[in-house]
Structures are given as C-alpha cells and as structure tokens.
Design an enzyme around this catalytic site. Structure first.
Site, short mmCIF file in Angstrom:
data_model
loop_
_atom_site.label_atom_id
_atom_site.label_comp_id
_atom_site.label_asym_id
_atom_site.label_seq_id
_atom_site.Cartn_x
_atom_site.Cartn_y
_atom_site.Cartn_z
N CYS A 41 -1.58 5.60 -2.67
CA CYS A 41 -1.43 4.82 -1.44
C CYS A 41 -0.62 5.65 -0.46
O CYS A 41 -0.46 6.86 -0.66
CB CYS A 41 -0.82 3.45 -1.72
SG CYS A 41 0.85 3.51 -2.41
N CYS A 89 4.62 0.70 -3.09
CA CYS A 89 4.11 -0.68 -3.15
C CYS A 89 2.81 -0.75 -3.94
O CYS A 89 2.81 -1.11 -5.12
CB CYS A 89 3.90 -1.25 -1.74
SG CYS A 89 5.43 -1.39 -0.78
N ARG A 90 1.69 -0.38 -3.32
CA ARG A 90 0.39 -0.63 -3.95
C ARG A 90 0.10 0.25 -5.15
O ARG A 90 -0.30 -0.23 -6.21
CB ARG A 90 -0.73 -0.47 -2.91
CG ARG A 90 -0.69 -1.54 -1.82
CD ARG A 90 -1.56 -1.14 -0.64
NE ARG A 90 -0.99 0.02 0.06
CZ ARG A 90 -1.58 0.68 1.04
NH1 ARG A 90 -2.78 0.31 1.43
NH2 ARG A 90 -0.98 1.69 1.63
N SER A 91 0.24 1.58 -5.00
CA SER A 91 -0.19 2.45 -6.10
C SER A 91 0.69 2.33 -7.35
O SER A 91 0.15 2.39 -8.46
CB SER A 91 -0.38 3.90 -5.65
OG SER A 91 0.82 4.47 -5.19
N ASP A 147 -2.04 -2.76 3.05
CA ASP A 147 -0.65 -2.33 2.93
C ASP A 147 0.28 -3.53 3.15
O ASP A 147 0.29 -4.10 4.24
CB ASP A 147 -0.41 -1.25 3.99
CG ASP A 147 0.96 -0.63 3.89
OD1 ASP A 147 1.79 -1.14 3.10
OD2 ASP A 147 1.20 0.35 4.60
N ASN A 169 3.61 5.28 -2.00
CA ASN A 169 3.81 5.27 -3.46
C ASN A 169 5.00 4.41 -3.88
O ASN A 169 5.66 4.68 -4.87
CB ASN A 169 3.95 6.70 -4.01
CG ASN A 169 3.82 6.80 -5.53
OD1 ASN A 169 4.48 7.64 -6.16
ND2 ASN A 169 3.01 5.97 -6.15
P1 4NP Z 1 2.46 1.67 0.05
O1 4NP Z 1 3.28 0.93 1.21
O2 4NP Z 1 1.60 2.70 0.71
O3 4NP Z 1 1.66 0.56 -0.58
O4 4NP Z 1 3.50 2.26 -0.90
C1 4NP Z 1 4.04 1.64 2.15
C2 4NP Z 1 5.29 2.08 1.81
C3 4NP Z 1 6.06 2.75 2.74
C4 4NP Z 1 5.54 2.99 4.00
C5 4NP Z 1 4.27 2.56 4.33
C6 4NP Z 1 3.50 1.90 3.39
N1 4NP Z 1 6.33 3.66 4.97
O5 4NP Z 1 5.88 3.75 6.13
O6 4NP Z 1 7.44 4.11 4.66
#
Ligand code: 4NP
Length: 152
Positions: free
Chosen positions: A4, A9-11, A120, A7
C-alpha cells in the site's frame, strides 16, 4: 507480498490476515508487506488499524518498510491495494516477468461487487478502517481458496 502507500494501515492488515487464513487452511506460503513510500519505515501499524485488527482477531506487529526491487524477485505475487499502488509498482518493476507479478487486490473480491480498490483509511474514521479490513478479509479468503486449488 502486499503493498500500500505507507505500509502502516492496509498492507500490514492484509499481511496479518493472509498469515492467519493461510495457516488455518494449511497453506504454506511466505507473506510480507511493504509501502510505496518510506515515511513510516520501522514503525508499527497505525494504532487505529491495530485496534481494528484486534477486533477481528489479527495481531498486527509488522514493522513498516519500503518496497524494494528485490521484492519482485523474492515474491511470486506483488499485490497493490489500489490503482495508484499498481501504477507505482509497475513503474518499479524492471522486467516483463516482474511486471506480470503485479496484481490489484480488489480483483479478488467476491462479496463486494463494483468495489475497485481497498480504499486508504488513513484520513478517515473507524468505519473506514473497518471497511478496509472487511474488504481485505473478502479478498484474502478468495486468494487462499484459489491458491489451495492451484489456480494462483
Ligand atoms: P496505508 O495508509 O497506505 O494503508 O498504509 C497510509 C498511511 C500513511 C500515509 C498515507 C496512507 N501517509 O500519507 O503518511
């Protein structure tokens, strides 16, 4: 290999869900996750996703890392959570063989017709984290089933 943006939240949720469901199905598979970006390297998953994982019975203890060129050799499947992840992964892949490993997780959903991504949840609320885990469970169950059947 689940990928994702951050790294955190989702993945990592997909990683933990895949480990749990593969083990329950007696499937021996190497599972990992990484992010397109390096902003959160070394961090545990977002506390909101860890709580959501707890509610669903998954222990999220992955430490964030950025996806590397070696991941395309180490893993048979490199699965992005949304269309932008897939675009970014295709940009990182160096050969046709590596590009052929890139997949979109939403393509494996069975119970959410019309859903085109694992959205996201980072800027959302608890319901967005719940939706992400619900979608991840749907896709992972199908992925495990297809792997058991030798179809992927
Ligand atoms: P993820 O979510 O891609 O599911 O881990 C996010 C985590 C952090 C950020 C964006 C999305 N960020 O912009 O820091």
């Amino acid at each position: 290999m689940f990928v994702c943006l951050g790294n955190i939240c989702r993945s990592p949720a997909a990683d933990a869900t895949m480990r749990a469901k593969a083990a329950a199905a007696g499937l021996d598979v190497e599972v990992d996750s990484a992010g397109i970006g390096a902003w959160h390297t070394g961090q545990l998953p977002d506390a909101r996703m860890r709580r959501c994982g707890d509610r669903h019975g998954y222990d999220l203890r992955h430490r964030a890392r950025q996806v590397t060129a070696e991941d395309f050799d180490r893993f048979d499947i490199v699965m992005g959570m949304d269309a932008q992840n897939v675009i970014d992964l295709l940009g990182l892949a160096k050969t046709d063989g590596q590009r052929a490993k890139v997949r979109l997780m939403a393509d494996y959903l069975t119970r959410h017709p019309g859903q085109k991504s694992i959205p996201d949840p980072y800027y959302g609320d608890e319901s967005d984290f719940e939706l992400a885990v619900e979608l991840i469970e749907d896709a992972v169950e199908n992925i495990v089933k297809l792997m058991k059947e030798g179809k992927i």
